[in-house]
Design a protein around this motif. Structure first.
Motif, PDB file in Angstrom:
ATOM      1  N   PRO A 167       0.800  -1.218   0.000  1.00  0.00           N
ATOM      2  CA  PRO A 167       0.000   0.000   0.000  1.00  0.00           C
ATOM      3  C   PRO A 167       0.836   1.273   0.000  1.00  0.00           C
ATOM      4  O   PRO A 167       1.967   1.294   0.484  1.00  0.00           O
ATOM      5  CB  PRO A 167      -0.778  -0.113   1.317  1.00  0.00           C
ATOM      6  N   ALA A 168       0.259   2.325  -0.535  1.00  0.00           N
ATOM      7  CA  ALA A 168       0.786   3.682  -0.365  1.00  0.00           C
ATOM      8  C   ALA A 168      -0.288   4.478   0.371  1.00  0.00           C
ATOM      9  O   ALA A 168      -1.447   4.511  -0.058  1.00  0.00           O
ATOM     10  CB  ALA A 168       1.105   4.323  -1.711  1.00  0.00           C
ATOM     11  N   ILE A 169       0.091   5.095   1.475  1.00  0.00           N
ATOM     12  CA  ILE A 169      -0.846   5.872   2.284  1.00  0.00           C
ATOM     13  C   ILE A 169      -0.524   7.348   2.141  1.00  0.00           C
ATOM     14  O   ILE A 169       0.605   7.777   2.416  1.00  0.00           O
ATOM     15  CB  ILE A 169      -0.776   5.457   3.770  1.00  0.00           C
ATOM     16  N   ILE A 170      -1.501   8.116   1.710  1.00  0.00           N
ATOM     17  CA  ILE A 170      -1.345   9.566   1.597  1.00  0.00           C
ATOM     18  C   ILE A 170      -1.956  10.198   2.840  1.00  0.00           C
ATOM     19  O   ILE A 170      -3.162  10.098   3.072  1.00  0.00           O
ATOM     20  CB  ILE A 170      -2.046  10.114   0.332  1.00  0.00           C
ATOM     21  N   SER A 219      -1.449  15.560   5.581  1.00  0.00           N
ATOM     22  CA  SER A 219      -0.381  16.570   5.554  1.00  0.00           C
ATOM     23  C   SER A 219       0.501  16.485   4.324  1.00  0.00           C
ATOM     24  O   SER A 219       1.457  17.258   4.177  1.00  0.00           O
ATOM     25  CB  SER A 219       0.500  16.408   6.805  1.00  0.00           C
ATOM     26  N   ALA A 220       0.219  15.562   3.416  1.00  0.00           N
ATOM     27  CA  ALA A 220       1.104  15.328   2.267  1.00  0.00           C
ATOM     28  C   ALA A 220       0.952  16.405   1.205  1.00  0.00           C
ATOM     29  O   ALA A 220      -0.114  17.003   1.036  1.00  0.00           O
ATOM     30  CB  ALA A 220       0.806  13.966   1.662  1.00  0.00           C
ATOM     31  N   ASP A 221       2.025  16.627   0.463  1.00  0.00           N
ATOM     32  CA  ASP A 221       2.010  17.441  -0.747  1.00  0.00           C
ATOM     33  C   ASP A 221       1.499  16.533  -1.868  1.00  0.00           C
ATOM     34  O   ASP A 221       2.209  15.630  -2.312  1.00  0.00           O
ATOM     35  CB  ASP A 221       3.420  17.940  -1.051  1.00  0.00           C
ATOM     36  N   LEU A 222       0.285  16.752  -2.332  1.00  0.00           N
ATOM     37  CA  LEU A 222      -0.335  15.846  -3.290  1.00  0.00           C
ATOM     38  C   LEU A 222       0.422  15.780  -4.610  1.00  0.00           C
ATOM     39  O   LEU A 222       0.548  14.707  -5.213  1.00  0.00           O
ATOM     40  CB  LEU A 222      -1.788  16.250  -3.538  1.00  0.00           C
ATOM     41  N   GLU A 223       0.936  16.904  -5.065  1.00  0.00           N
ATOM     42  CA  GLU A 223       1.669  16.928  -6.339  1.00  0.00           C
ATOM     43  C   GLU A 223       2.937  16.095  -6.237  1.00  0.00           C
ATOM     44  O   GLU A 223       3.259  15.295  -7.129  1.00  0.00           O
ATOM     45  CB  GLU A 223       2.016  18.367  -6.724  1.00  0.00           C
ATOM     46  N   GLU A 224       3.651  16.273  -5.153  1.00  0.00           N
ATOM     47  CA  GLU A 224       4.888  15.523  -4.935  1.00  0.00           C
ATOM     48  C   GLU A 224       4.593  14.031  -4.804  1.00  0.00           C
ATOM     49  O   GLU A 224       5.283  13.190  -5.395  1.00  0.00           O
ATOM     50  CB  GLU A 224       5.577  16.036  -3.676  1.00  0.00           C
ATOM     51  N   VAL A 273      -6.160   7.407   0.154  1.00  0.00           N
ATOM     52  CA  VAL A 273      -6.132   8.865   0.134  1.00  0.00           C
ATOM     53  C   VAL A 273      -7.287   9.398   0.982  1.00  0.00           C
ATOM     54  O   VAL A 273      -8.386   8.826   0.978  1.00  0.00           O
ATOM     55  CB  VAL A 273      -6.303   9.390  -1.320  1.00  0.00           C
ATOM     56  N   PRO A 274      -7.080  10.484   1.727  1.00  0.00           N
ATOM     57  CA  PRO A 274      -8.213  11.090   2.441  1.00  0.00           C
ATOM     58  C   PRO A 274      -9.367  11.350   1.483  1.00  0.00           C
ATOM     59  O   PRO A 274      -9.158  11.825   0.362  1.00  0.00           O
ATOM     60  CB  PRO A 274      -7.631  12.393   2.999  1.00  0.00           C
ATOM     61  N   GLU A 275     -10.579  11.016   1.898  1.00  0.00           N
ATOM     62  CA  GLU A 275     -11.733  11.093   0.999  1.00  0.00           C
ATOM     63  C   GLU A 275     -11.859  12.442   0.301  1.00  0.00           C
ATOM     64  O   GLU A 275     -12.148  12.511  -0.899  1.00  0.00           O
ATOM     65  CB  GLU A 275     -13.022  10.803   1.778  1.00  0.00           C
ATOM     66  N   TYR A 296       4.391   2.360   1.738  1.00  0.00           N
ATOM     67  CA  TYR A 296       4.824   3.729   1.436  1.00  0.00           C
ATOM     68  C   TYR A 296       3.902   4.716   2.156  1.00  0.00           C
ATOM     69  O   TYR A 296       2.681   4.547   2.152  1.00  0.00           O
ATOM     70  CB  TYR A 296       4.817   3.961  -0.078  1.00  0.00           C
ATOM     71  N   TRP A 297       4.511   5.717   2.763  1.00  0.00           N
ATOM     72  CA  TRP A 297       3.742   6.728   3.482  1.00  0.00           C
ATOM     73  C   TRP A 297       4.203   8.102   3.022  1.00  0.00           C
ATOM     74  O   TRP A 297       5.407   8.370   2.924  1.00  0.00           O
ATOM     75  CB  TRP A 297       3.941   6.581   4.996  1.00  0.00           C
ATOM     76  N   PHE A 298       3.235   8.973   2.766  1.00  0.00           N
ATOM     77  CA  PHE A 298       3.531  10.329   2.296  1.00  0.00           C
ATOM     78  C   PHE A 298       2.896  11.348   3.227  1.00  0.00           C
ATOM     79  O   PHE A 298       1.704  11.267   3.529  1.00  0.00           O
ATOM     80  CB  PHE A 298       2.985  10.538   0.875  1.00  0.00           C
TER      81      PHE A 298
END
Length: 490
Positions: free
Chosen positions: A239-242, A245-250, A275-277, A396-398
């Motif tokens: 999984p990748a967790i957004i 607080s993440a920069d979505l573009e990055e 991704v947060p809803e 993965y965590w962003f």
């Protein structure tokens, strides 16, 4: 590494008794290598360094031939990806092992408990003997030679079984290795079904398998009949967790690269994104834009790698069709049955937005350029979603919130983690690479590989002045005093 290699014959009963000419030849080669290993069990530093140097020459003198062979097997394999993800990593592994091998081989001092003094303890690393490697097709050069480097550095002799899905690569590797190595040092088998069927049943001193969890179970079962220890490099849904607080573009840029490298045919590629809803649609659009920026919409793009076989292409088509039928939103530059894409066996980068657990794409490892994107309401929901499934090979965590990051690290278990990027924990040569649970067991890379393929033999040296003889019968007053002293020191 679900579906990362076929080894279809291994899905049948693994027979311990060689019956065909190919199986008999393999058994003869194995027994000859084993006999040589027992007669010469501990090659010295110079010999190991020489073998590593010859292994480097196998690759260095044939880089272009390997690039062409791998590309021929894929239909098209981006040359840059072969260079960066395979050739350079092999060189790095060999250079690191050669630099540190003398220190790795040295006996290690270990503390001695007070009640046994005067004495000293040592750990002496010794080769296991003969190591077997069942290699995958997705990164055939790197994932074949990386475990071989660790095994050779540890002083072992090695037999490699390449994947049948990369016959051009396998034939080339077999040819070059045979020219550089004696068959008692390093041997590459053919890819015939008979060899695949017999390989895991040989009584190796250690066996490495890289492939699917399903086939990994069969390999472990076959090896278990001989009590052969195994290193299993498998996979699963990473999984990748957004985080909020993440920069979505990055995050979109880095996930796009991690997913589409080798057209998603990577065991540690992100397999779904949480991704947060409230940011789900915005993130999906950013991710689609990044995929287009990197690889465009032309299937002839030389930077984009083909799918390994028609069967795997059809499997990906089925996953996307099932998701669409069950109501997911599909974002892709073209349909997979577009003749322009299908002629190159290139599967268009595909996002599946609002995927659900009922969809096949969320029930098996994808192993291709298809990425489900799911929404979550609370950070705890994302953690619970991951923990409700088999432990993944990678996570993965962003984000920028260190408390949220640490909560994910503490409450999830995975083979490895990269923070604010994808894949790069694999390239850290001072860190082990390995799975946990259904995603694998054991590890290699650098010194971790040396230790995996060594027996760390404990040795106790007793001093002449040592009074352990007081433990011997006939027992009398002295044993009571010694027992009291040992209890005090325990």
């Amino acid at each position: 590494m679900e579906l990362s290699m076929d080894h279809q014959i291994l899905d049948q009963t693994l027979d311990q008794s060689p019956t065909s000419a190919a199986q008999l030849a393999l058994a003869d080669a194995f027994h000859a290598m084993t006999a040589r290993s027992r007669a010469e069990p501990a090659p010295d530093l110079a010999e190991r360094l020489d073998r590593l140097a010859r292994l480097r020459a196998v690759v260095a003198e044939n880089e272009e031939r390997f690039r062409q062979a791998i590309s021929a097997d894929f239909g098209h394999r981006c040359a840059v990806e072969t260079n960066i993800a395979e050739t350079m990593m092999v060189f790095s592994e060999i250079r690191h092992a050669a630099k540190h091998l003398k220190a790795w081989m040295a006996p290690q001092r270990v503390a001695t408990a007070l009640q046994f003094l005067p004495a000293r303890n040592r750990l002496i690393p010794q080769p296991l003997g003969v190591v077997g490697i069942i290699a995958p097709w997705n990164y055939p050069l790197q994932l074949t030679l990386a475990p071989a480097i660790g095994a050779i550095a540890a002083g072992n002799r090695v037999i490699i079984k390449p994947s049948e899905l990369v016959p051009h690569f396998a034939g080339l590797l077999k040819e070059i290795v045979a020219a550089k190595f004696d068959a008692s040092e390093l041997l590459v088998t053919g890819v015939e079904d008979d060899i695949a069927k017999a390989f895991a049943s040989l009584p190796f001193d250690h066996l490495v398998f890289t492939g699917s969890t399903r086939v990994g179970r069969l390999v472990a079962e076959a090896a278990g009949r001989n009590l052969t220890p195994v290193t299993l490099e498998l996979g699963g849904k990473s999984p990748a967790i957004i985080d909020a607080s993440a920069d979505l573009e990055e995050a979109a840029e880095r996930i796009a690269y991690g997913k589409l490298l080798n057209a998603g045919q990577t065991c540690i590629a992100p397999d779904y994104v949480l991704v947060p809803e409230g940011a789900l649609q915005a993130f999906a659009e950013k991710l689609r834009a990044q995929m287009r920026r990197m690889f465009g919409t032309d299937p002839a793009n030389k930077d984009y790698t083909s799918i390994i076989s028609d069967r795997h292409y059809a499997r990906l088509e089925g996953l996307v069709a099932d998701a669409a039928q069950r109501g997911a939103k599909i974002l892709q530059p073209a349909t997979p049955d577009d003749p322009n894409w299908k002629a190159h066996r290139k599967f268009p980068p595909t996002l599946i937005v609002n995927a659900t657990e009922a969809m096949a794409v969320m029930q098996e490892e994808i192993f291709g350029p298809v990425l489900p994107v799911l929404g979550y309401r609370h950070p705890a929901d994302a953690i619970a979603f991951v923990n409700a499934r088999d432990r993944p090979l990678a996570l993965y965590w962003f984000g920028k919130n260190s408390d949220a990051r640490d909560e994910v690290l503490a409450r999830t278990i995975s083979g490895g983690v990269t923070i604010n990027d994808c894949l790069f924990h694999f390239a850290q040569i001072n860190q082990p690479m390995g799975g946990v649970g259904a995603s694998g067991s054991g590890a290699y890379h650098g010194e971790w590989g040396f230790r995996t393929f060594s027996k760390l033999k404990p040795v106790f040296h007793r001093s002449k002045l040592n009074r352990l003889a007081d433990l011997y019968p006939p027992y009398g007053g002295k044993i009571a005093r010694l027992e009291k002293l040992m209890r005090f020191m325990s």
